[in-house]
Design a protein around this motif. Structure first.
Motif, short mmCIF file in Angstrom:
data_model
loop_
_atom_site.label_atom_id
_atom_site.label_comp_id
_atom_site.label_asym_id
_atom_site.label_seq_id
_atom_site.Cartn_x
_atom_site.Cartn_y
_atom_site.Cartn_z
N UNK A 449 0.75 -1.25 -0.01
CA UNK A 449 0.12 -0.02 -0.05
C UNK A 449 0.82 1.36 0.09
N UNK A 450 1.82 1.34 0.91
CA UNK A 450 2.75 2.46 0.60
C UNK A 450 3.38 2.51 -0.63
N UNK A 451 3.87 1.48 -1.29
CA UNK A 451 4.48 1.51 -2.50
C UNK A 451 3.47 2.05 -3.37
N UNK A 452 2.23 1.56 -3.60
CA UNK A 452 1.43 2.17 -4.53
C UNK A 452 1.13 3.73 -4.17
N UNK A 453 0.87 4.17 -2.98
CA UNK A 453 0.80 5.57 -2.47
C UNK A 453 2.12 6.31 -2.84
N UNK A 454 3.41 5.94 -2.82
CA UNK A 454 4.45 6.54 -3.19
C UNK A 454 4.64 6.88 -4.60
N UNK A 455 3.62 6.18 -5.35
CA UNK A 455 3.71 6.71 -6.94
C UNK A 455 3.23 7.99 -7.00
N UNK A 720 8.19 -6.66 -9.54
CA UNK A 720 7.07 -5.81 -8.85
C UNK A 720 7.72 -5.30 -7.49
N UNK A 721 8.41 -6.21 -6.72
CA UNK A 721 9.18 -5.43 -5.61
C UNK A 721 10.18 -4.32 -5.83
N UNK A 722 10.94 -4.61 -6.92
CA UNK A 722 11.94 -3.53 -7.14
C UNK A 722 11.36 -2.36 -7.83
N UNK A 723 10.21 -2.31 -8.40
CA UNK A 723 9.50 -0.93 -8.87
C UNK A 723 9.05 -0.41 -7.52
N UNK A 724 8.50 -1.24 -6.41
CA UNK A 724 7.84 -0.50 -5.40
C UNK A 724 9.03 0.07 -4.51
N UNK A 725 10.29 -0.73 -4.29
CA UNK A 725 11.30 -0.23 -3.78
C UNK A 725 11.75 1.25 -4.31
N UNK A 726 11.84 1.11 -5.69
CA UNK A 726 12.40 2.36 -6.24
C UNK A 726 11.42 3.57 -6.09
N UNK A 727 10.27 3.13 -6.21
CA UNK A 727 9.06 4.35 -5.99
C UNK A 727 9.25 4.76 -4.41
N UNK A 728 9.34 3.91 -3.53
CA UNK A 728 9.39 4.15 -2.04
C UNK A 728 10.58 5.09 -1.82
N UNK A 729 11.62 4.59 -2.41
CA UNK A 729 12.86 5.42 -2.36
C UNK A 729 12.85 6.83 -2.61
N UNK A 730 12.23 7.11 -4.01
CA UNK A 730 12.32 8.45 -4.22
C UNK A 730 11.09 9.18 -3.30
N UNK A 731 9.93 8.62 -3.15
CA UNK A 731 9.04 9.29 -2.19
C UNK A 731 9.79 9.71 -0.98
#
Length: 848
Positions: A449-455, A720-731
């Motif tokens: 959920x945090x990963x999606x929100x970070x987008x 999928x986890x890598x995309x989430x991790x990248x987005x969360x890092x940027x956010x």
């Protein structure tokens, strides 16, 4: 997914090493010794940020052409002199400039306040209105100047002030009031001298600060070419203080000095970070292995990997940059990964009671595919940096790519050759399965959920293109740079254009005045004042009275007590002047002895000011041939190539202002070069490089995984986890004020390169066991955890660096790896259960 050939490949490597331990150990020892020799004799570091961009980039082409015409301009050193008064700052600058020009470390020096050309002709560079105001103020002050003469006393000054107050015609009220205020301050402050320059200047008072530049003699045979000139400036400044009694703060900046101090910050920070990362990694390894022998063996493999990678770096590039030099810390974390996975699994097998050979064989069957695949996938992710225009990222990617392959070979050959795990290994405690099933799915939902929100925060992510954002705020050269930036007339964010003739120069200058963001345009002919006939006539008219006042011998008949009494009466009679009232109050409370003790501070800079006025009145017609050679060298070459310098409105300190300035100038002059364009264009190039490297890494890794596994399920589990991790890092960086910059821009590609390891191990284990949660709970999950923690420990140590770029790299990489760990341990298992369950249902449906 049939990948037995990879399992067999790992087993053959391990078996070969176990059978020939002396040969393997000797080989790596020889290679390590050779790498050490190569590094010691061949390594160097380039601290020029602009050189981290491909020379084929348009702005680099323009910069190269400009540098070919004026090679010394980019290496100028700027000196800032700050003192208590403008008079003392100017006097200190005069003394310092005379000493520096005689030093071997200085080839040329331009200090306008000390340059005879400006001392004699400075009035001609004022506008007609400014000149009229100044001459009127000086004319009104002529009676005071005449009475003070060359050697004034307090008695002379007091008597002249009293007369001016009584008659009202010796000085204008503004000058008198300012003189009252300054006298009050000087008499009540022991270390304060009166500023005659401020008193006699119309409009805004001059700053107690002088900036000048010099052309240093740089010693490129040394690692810090500007160190000698920096030390020379500081030595001469100390000599001025001790020999003249003048006090001033001297700051030094300019590209050579900034690079020297940046190199010091990077080298000291990286060295300390390397030591700390080794300590932290050793502590984590002790928890992972519970064996001093295994910790020592792993540290040896890390050291060998780092040294060999350094040798490869020197062999490939020779000269590293501020980004690629971080490979050493990077390899501490990467070098441990393969050893951790190998030793944890072998140790767990030995704890089950199987033989050492059988433990090695079962380990190769269990993680052989994953271990053999993680090395090339991680290396491919790093090699994806290579095609980019950002040489800093390019170098680090190639070095780290070869480093990963080297670390893998060292781990799977050296460890089996030198490490023997005995029968006494005890099983490691595992998290109970029921507790794991209660923790992982809910945590996975939260992370997902945090990963999606970070987008939704990604549009607010920004890139800081200013190279100064990398440097330590407390570095002396950075403090000086900030002072220079505050001075709009001296701003470093400017542009330059070349012209092949005088006609072309003047034509281009006229066109470049048009953009609203351009404040002024400078060139050789700018040093020929405009409206000279009118200005000279004004000076000649004023010099009739002023000239006599300046050659007069002064009032030698004034006596202290009558003059003091007369001044006190006149001050009492002043109506509405608070400064007069304050001065009278101060004078009433001071003894004659105290007043006479303050006399030297009142007139300390009067002789200098009087001489400066005499020089200014000698102004004469100026032609281009009268421009000093030190200025000509900066604006025209021997073959007749002219330089046009374009200054921005407001100094272009803010990024938006700088972008507008650069874009408007480039519309008129596409060949413009300079720091303003370099900073912006470099940022654009690096932003593209980050996107290009990230996409290339994702594509290459995906293709390799598909080629080996022929499974889209495994691929989805990795991406999928890598995309989430990248987005969360940027956010996270956006929320906490950690923008991407020249140094940390490679974080996203690194997340792909490093994070893919954890994903491969967990995904392949889940594929083999059919239970992703069991993969997390067992030896694979433990190895993934400690592997990630050691990587975080090595990256996190960079945060202590004084170099802000290196520190931001450490901070953002640490954040990124924490998110990688969270997505792999919590988001991947539920995703695997869903995908594998979905696949099984599809398979059953097809069978039915």
């Amino acid at each position: 997914m049939k990948t037995v050939f990879l399992d067999a490949g790992l087993w053959r490597l391990m078996s070969f090493s176990r059978a020939r331990p002396f040969l393997v150990a000797g080989f790596w020892a020889l290679m390590t010794a050779f790498a050490i020799w190569r590094v010691v004799t061949g390594i160097s570091i380039n601290t020029d940020s602009s050189d981290m961009i491909s020379p084929k980039a348009p702005f680099r082409v323009a910069a190269t052409e400009f540098k070919a015409a004026f090679p010394d301009l980019g290496d100028q050193v700027v000196v800032v002199v700050q003192s208590g008064t403008p008079d003392e700052a100017s006097a200190f600058t005069d003394e310092l400039a005379q000493r520096l020009i005689a030093r071997d470390e200085v080839s040329a020096l331009l200090a306008p306040p000390s340059e005879p050309f400006f001392k004699e002709n400075g009035l001609l560079f004022l506008s007609v209105e400014e000149l009229e105001d100044l001459l009127l103020r000086l004319t009104n002050a002529a009676p005071l100047i005449e009475r003070l003469g060359p050697d004034p006393t307090l008695a002379t000054l007091f008597d002249a002030l009293a007369e001016a107050a009584e008659q009202g015609d010796s000085a204008d009220p503004e000058t008198l009031d300012a003189l009252y205020a300054q006298l009050t301050e000087v008499l009540t402050t022991e270390d304060k001298s009166l500023s005659w320059e401020t008193l006699l200047s119309p409009g805004e008072p001059p700053e107690a600060q002088v900036l000048f530049s010099l052309d240093p003699v740089l010693d490129y045979t040394k690692l810090k070419p500007a160190k000698a000139v920096k030390e020379a400036i500081l030595q001469e400044a100390d000599a001025v203080r001790s020999e003249t009694g003048l006090e001033a703060r001297v700051l030094i900046t300019g590209d050579p000095v900034l690079r020297t101090e940046e190199l010091e910050a990077v080298s000291s920070g990286t060295g300390l970070a390397l030591g700390l990362s080794a300590i932290f990694v050793a502590i984590l390894l002790s928890f992972a292995f519970r064996s001093a022998r295994l910790v020592a063996a792993t540290l040896v493999t890390i050291a060998v990997s780092v040294i060999l990678t350094a040798g490869i770096a020197v062999a490939l590039f020779g000269q590293l940059n501020l980004i690629s030099v971080a490979f050493a810390v990077l390899m501490v974390g990467l070098g441990a990964d393969f050893s951790i996975h190998l030793l944890i699994h072998i140790r767990d097998e030995r704890a089950k009671g199987v033989s050492e050979r059988a433990a090695g064989y079962r380990t190769s069957r269990m993680i052989g595919t994953a271990l053999m695949l993680t090395a090339p996938t991680t290396a491919l992710a790093f090699f994806s940096f290579a095609p980019t225009e950002f040489i800093g990222m390019n170098q680090l990617g190639v070095i780290a790519g070869f480093g990963v392959m080297t670390a893998f070979l060292v781990a799977v050959t050296l460890l089996p050759a030198v490490v023997k795990i005995g029968d006494g290994a005890k099983p490691m405690a595992e998290l109970p399965e029921d507790r794991l099933r209660k923790i992982v799915p809910p945590a996975g939902l939260i992370v997902g959920g945090l990963g999606v929100a970070s987008l939704f925060l990604l549009p607010w992510a920004r890139f800081d293109a200013d190279p100064m954002a990398l440097r330590a705020k407390t570095a002396p050269s950075v403090i000086a740079f900030d002072v220079v930036v505050e001075d709009e007339k001296a701003t470093p964010y400017r542009l330059n254009v070349l012209a092949e003739s005088e006609d072309e120069l003047l034509a281009r200058a006229e066109r470049l005045k048009a953009p609203a963001s351009v404040d002024s345009v400078r060139h050789l002919f700018s040093f020929v004042p405009e409206e000279q006939d009118l200005k000279l006539s004004l000076i000649d008219a004023a010099s009739v009275g002023l000239g006599f006042a300046l050659i007069a011998g002064g009032d030698v008949d004034a006596e202290f007590e009558p003059a003091f009494a007369r001044l006190m009466v006149s001050l009492r009679d002043e109506q509405g002047s608070r400064n007069a009232e304050k001065l009278r109050t101060v004078l009433e409370g001071m003894s004659p002895a105290a007043l006479r003790a303050a006399e030297p501070r009142v007139f300390e800079f009067w002789p200098r000011q009087r001489e400066a006025l005499q020089q200014q009145l000698r102004a004469n017609y100026v032609s281009v041939d009268d421009v000093p050679q030190v200025i000509r060298d900066r604006y025209v070459t021997e073959d007749g190539t002219y330089r046009l310098e374009i200054m921005p409105v407001g100094g272009a300190v803010e990024l938006d202002q700088r972008r507008t300035f650069v874009e408007e100038v480039l519309e008129v002059a596409p060949d413009a070069a300079g720091s303003a364009r370099t900073a912006l264009s470099a940022g654009d190039v690096i932003g593209r490089a980050m996107v290009q490297a990230s996409l290339t890494a994702a594509v290459l890794v995906s293709l390799l995984v598909l080629a080996v596994t022929r499974s889209f399920v495994v691929l989805l589990l990795l991406l999928i986890p890598l995309v989430l991790a990248g987005s969360l890092t940027t956010a996270t960086g956006t929320l906490f004020g950690l923008p991407y910059n020249f140094a940390n821009v490679l974080v996203l590609p690194l997340i792909i390169g490093i994070g893919i390891d954890s994903g491969i191990h967990l995904a392949f284990r889940a594929e083999k066991t059919g239970d992703a949660l069991e993969a997390v709970r067992g030896s694979t999950g433990r190895a993934v955890l400690f592997s990630a923690l050691t990587t975080i420990a090595s990256f996190g140590s960079l945060i202590i660096s004084d170099h802000r770029g290196t520190a931001s790299m450490g901070a953002l990489l640490t954040i990124g790896m924490l998110w990688v760990l969270a997505t792999m341990l919590f988001a991947l298992p539920p995703l695997a259960q869903f995908l594998y369950g979905r696949r099984n249902k599809i398979s059953v449906g097809k069978t039915a």
